[in-house]
Enzyme design. Structure first.
Site, short mmCIF file in Angstrom:
data_model
loop_
_atom_site.label_atom_id
_atom_site.label_comp_id
_atom_site.label_asym_id
_atom_site.label_seq_id
_atom_site.Cartn_x
_atom_site.Cartn_y
_atom_site.Cartn_z
N LYS A 1 57.00 46.16 -8.62
CA LYS A 1 56.74 44.89 -8.42
C LYS A 1 58.19 43.87 -8.67
CE LYS A 1 55.87 41.79 -11.02
NZ LYS A 1 55.59 40.44 -11.86
N ASP A 2 58.68 44.46 -9.74
CA ASP A 2 59.99 44.08 -10.29
C ASP A 2 61.17 44.85 -9.39
OD1 ASP A 2 59.09 41.94 -11.86
OD2 ASP A 2 58.58 43.67 -13.26
N HIS B 1 50.50 47.84 -15.90
CA HIS B 1 50.96 48.33 -17.08
C HIS B 1 50.16 49.72 -17.32
CE1 HIS B 1 52.50 44.18 -18.38
NE2 HIS B 1 53.41 44.95 -18.27
O1 PAF Z 1 59.85 44.14 -16.93
C1 PAF Z 1 59.66 43.78 -18.23
O2 PAF Z 1 58.57 43.28 -18.66
C2 PAF Z 1 61.02 43.48 -19.03
O3 PAF Z 1 61.82 42.86 -18.10
C3 PAF Z 1 61.54 44.68 -19.69
C4 PAF Z 1 61.85 45.87 -18.99
C5 PAF Z 1 60.21 45.09 -20.46
C6 PAF Z 1 62.61 44.42 -20.92
O4 PAF Z 1 62.16 43.49 -21.42
#
Ligand code: PAF
Length: 279
Positions: free
Chosen positions: A149-150, A37
């Site tokens: 990653k996602d 993050h």
């Molecule tokens: O990736 C995440 O943390 C969540 O899926 C998101 C994009 C904040 C939506 O709640």
């Protein structure tokens, strides 16, 4: 000094003076912030004049209520990390603020949500796209940053933005990894010491898949069998380990690069996902 707003009216008011004065950069998160993050916030900082981080554990995207309850929440630590890496504003609403009444309106991207995490977690992507749409309407960012990653989530959101003409640029950010390759994730904190060592097998398997594709192997069954063998470790349950078209996120019948190697495993009660592009 970082400012925290917990209401929709509050964050709109806080953003008012910034509108039209340069790009609004937005990093949506569910908190439990980590180095991955931090990188999203840093990239947002480089590309925007004001950076907003949302911290909201979205009940709509959890298929398992226990998983929702267990999700780590530590607003003070998250605000400190966001501020340290360049955020100006944190939007941290309650579930009641975001869903004042039970939602009757949902946003759903169909084909891209069908396989992999979409199949394993019914309703998950509908929850993600619904909350991200709401957040885009509230924040009205010029750019929004999402981690690679996602990978499926990223593809789903890019498609939603295109289909619904959201005036926002989606900026993908490369996965941040631990020294042994484990992708940074809020869920890593749930692993005990032994599980943490085991967890590196997912990255190893993805790397092996990438090597096989680079060496000319085109049969996904062969790749799954050889690379997937690295996941045959005590304590590891494989949810999926597949090769997908990076754009459509459909499983491929022939692994012609570029393809995305994608995996999800469970170690004890912890679910981990990761992916690598194979060229
Ligand atoms: O990736 C995440 O943390 C969540 O899926 C998101 C994009 C904040 C939506 O709640």
């Amino acid at each position: 000094m970082i400012r925290v707003e917990s209401t929709i009216a509050g964050i709109r008011q806080a953003l008012g003076p910034h509108r039209g004065r340069g790009a609004v950069g937005f990093v949506p998160t569910m908190g439990a912030l980590h180095a991955g993050h931090a990188r999203l916030v840093e990239v947002a900082r480089e590309q925007s004049s004001v950076v907003v981080v949302s911290i909201f554990v979205n009940p709509l995207q959890f298929d398992d209520p226990q998983d929702y309850e267990r999700y780590q929440r530590n607003l003070d630590a998250d605000v400190a990390l966001a501020g340290k890496h360049g955020a100006d504003l944190v939007f941290a609403p309650s579930a009641r603020e975001m869903y004042a009444e039970e939602a009757q309106t949902f946003v759903e991207v169909q084909g891209l949500s069908e396989h992999f995490c979409g199949a394993a977690r019914p309703g998950h992507f509908r929850g993600v796209t619904t909350v991200v749409s709401k957040l885009f309407h509230i924040i009205q960012p010029d750019l929004a940053l999402f981690g690679e990653k996602d990978g499926q989530q990223l593809a789903v959101i890019e498609r939603m933005v295109m289909d619904l003409n959201f005036p926002v640029k989606i900026v993908p950010v490369a996965t941040v990894r631990e020294a042994d390759g484990l992708a940074m994730s809020s869920r890593n904190a749930r692993l005990n010491a032994e599980e943490r060592v085991t967890a590196a097998c997912l990255y190893q398997a993805l790397l092996r898949a990438r090597e096989l594709v680079a060496a000319g192997q085109k049969d996904p069954r062969q790749i799954r069998a050889q690379a997937g063998a690295l996941l045959e470790v005590p304590g590891v349950q494989v949810e999926y380990f597949e090769l997908a078209d990076p754009k459509t996120i459909q499983p491929v019948a022939v692994a012609i690069p570029p393809v995305r190697a994608m995996g999800a495993i469970r170690i004890g009660a912890t679910r981990l996902i990761d992916n690598l592009i194979c060229t």
